[in-house]
Scaffold this motif. Structure first.
Motif, PDB file in Angstrom:
ATOM      1  N   GLY A 138     -53.410 -52.137  48.247  1.00  0.00           N
ATOM      2  CA  GLY A 138     -52.649 -52.363  49.475  1.00  0.00           C
ATOM      3  C   GLY A 138     -53.115 -51.517  50.643  1.00  0.00           C
ATOM      4  N   GLU A 139     -54.365 -51.076  50.593  1.00  0.00           N
ATOM      5  CA  GLU A 139     -54.908 -50.207  51.632  1.00  0.00           C
ATOM      6  C   GLU A 139     -55.663 -50.999  52.699  1.00  0.00           C
ATOM      7  OE1 GLU A 139     -57.063 -46.726  50.102  1.00  0.00           O
ATOM      8  OE2 GLU A 139     -56.403 -47.392  48.117  1.00  0.00           O
ATOM      9  N   LEU A 182     -57.973 -53.745  48.434  1.00  0.00           N
ATOM     10  CA  LEU A 182     -57.018 -54.857  48.441  1.00  0.00           C
ATOM     11  C   LEU A 182     -55.969 -54.665  47.352  1.00  0.00           C
ATOM     12  CD1 LEU A 182     -59.397 -57.897  48.973  1.00  0.00           C
ATOM     13  CD2 LEU A 182     -57.680 -57.060  50.582  1.00  0.00           C
ATOM     14  N   ASP A 183     -56.431 -54.310  46.148  1.00  0.00           N
ATOM     15  CA  ASP A 183     -55.521 -54.120  45.024  1.00  0.00           C
ATOM     16  C   ASP A 183     -54.529 -52.991  45.285  1.00  0.00           C
ATOM     17  OD1 ASP A 183     -54.681 -54.963  42.470  1.00  0.00           O
ATOM     18  OD2 ASP A 183     -55.820 -53.357  41.506  1.00  0.00           O
ATOM     19  N   PRO A 217     -52.734 -58.600  55.133  1.00  0.00           N
ATOM     20  CA  PRO A 217     -51.381 -58.700  54.584  1.00  0.00           C
ATOM     21  C   PRO A 217     -51.441 -58.897  53.070  1.00  0.00           C
ATOM     22  CG  PRO A 217     -52.006 -60.765  55.610  1.00  0.00           C
ATOM     23  CD  PRO A 217     -53.104 -59.776  55.908  1.00  0.00           C
ATOM     24  N   SER A 218     -50.299 -58.915  52.437  1.00  0.00           N
ATOM     25  CA  SER A 218     -50.268 -59.035  50.976  1.00  0.00           C
ATOM     26  C   SER A 218     -50.749 -60.395  50.489  1.00  0.00           C
ATOM     27  CB  SER A 218     -48.860 -58.753  50.450  1.00  0.00           C
ATOM     28  OG  SER A 218     -47.956 -59.707  50.972  1.00  0.00           O
ATOM     29  N   ARG A 219     -50.727 -61.433  51.340  1.00  0.00           N
ATOM     30  CA  ARG A 219     -51.172 -62.764  50.923  1.00  0.00           C
ATOM     31  C   ARG A 219     -52.024 -63.450  52.006  1.00  0.00           C
ATOM     32  NH1 ARG A 219     -49.355 -65.014  46.610  1.00  0.00           N
ATOM     33  NH2 ARG A 219     -49.319 -67.112  47.460  1.00  0.00           N
ATOM     34  N   TRP A 273     -56.237 -64.226  58.176  1.00  0.00           N
ATOM     35  CA  TRP A 273     -54.790 -64.191  58.382  1.00  0.00           C
ATOM     36  C   TRP A 273     -54.505 -64.140  59.863  1.00  0.00           C
ATOM     37  CZ3 TRP A 273     -57.768 -60.184  56.748  1.00  0.00           C
ATOM     38  CH2 TRP A 273     -57.724 -59.004  57.478  1.00  0.00           C
ATOM     39  N   ASP A 310     -47.750 -63.356  57.005  1.00  0.00           N
ATOM     40  CA  ASP A 310     -47.982 -62.958  55.616  1.00  0.00           C
ATOM     41  C   ASP A 310     -47.468 -64.023  54.655  1.00  0.00           C
ATOM     42  OD1 ASP A 310     -48.703 -61.495  53.442  1.00  0.00           O
ATOM     43  OD2 ASP A 310     -47.027 -60.102  53.547  1.00  0.00           O
ATOM     44  N   ASP A 311     -47.925 -65.286  54.794  1.00  0.00           N
ATOM     45  CA  ASP A 311     -47.434 -66.326  53.890  1.00  0.00           C
ATOM     46  C   ASP A 311     -48.472 -67.428  53.676  1.00  0.00           C
ATOM     47  OD1 ASP A 311     -47.337 -67.322  56.435  1.00  0.00           O
ATOM     48  OD2 ASP A 311     -45.374 -68.226  56.261  1.00  0.00           O
ATOM     49  N   ASP A 350     -56.232 -54.297  58.186  1.00  0.00           N
ATOM     50  CA  ASP A 350     -55.219 -54.136  57.148  1.00  0.00           C
ATOM     51  C   ASP A 350     -54.686 -55.519  56.768  1.00  0.00           C
ATOM     52  OD1 ASP A 350     -53.451 -53.040  55.372  1.00  0.00           O
ATOM     53  OD2 ASP A 350     -52.159 -52.136  56.882  1.00  0.00           O
TER      54      ASP A 350
END
Length: 92
Positions: free
Chosen positions: A32-33, A29-30, A49-51, A78, A83-84, A47
């Motif tokens: 971005g994988e 996660l850290d 998302p970033s959030r 998600w 991604d929000d 995979d």
């Protein structure tokens, strides 16, 4: 909408082994994988998302025998293509 289980496994493991799995997920996660889960003949790659939404739940389930079962669950969630999400969690 029906739920489709993409991957599921459950087995008794040492606390140390569980911590190793969680560290691997945290590192992915850290970085971005994507995260690939594999057990026996099943495998899935996700995979996040970033959030993503992050849910932590502690439960006590009572049984007829009087023995309670305790659990702690960590869930990333998600919508595909979204991604929000907002929220703050602290783990002490």
């Amino acid at each position: 909408m029906p739920e489709e289980v993409l991957f599921e496994t459950e087995e008794t493991q040492s606390r140390s082994d569980i911590a190793d799995y969680l560290r691997t997920v945290a590192d992915k996660l850290d970085g971005g994988e994507a995260i690939t889960l594999t057990a026996g003949g099943q495998s899935v790659t996700l995979d996040p998302p970033s959030r993503p939404s992050f849910e932590v739940k502690a439960e006590r389930e009572s049984s007829a025998s009087g023995r309670n079962e305790l659990s702690v669950e960590f869930e990333l969630e998600w919508k595909e293509g979204q991604d929000d999400t907002d929220g703050t969690l602290e783990i002490e």
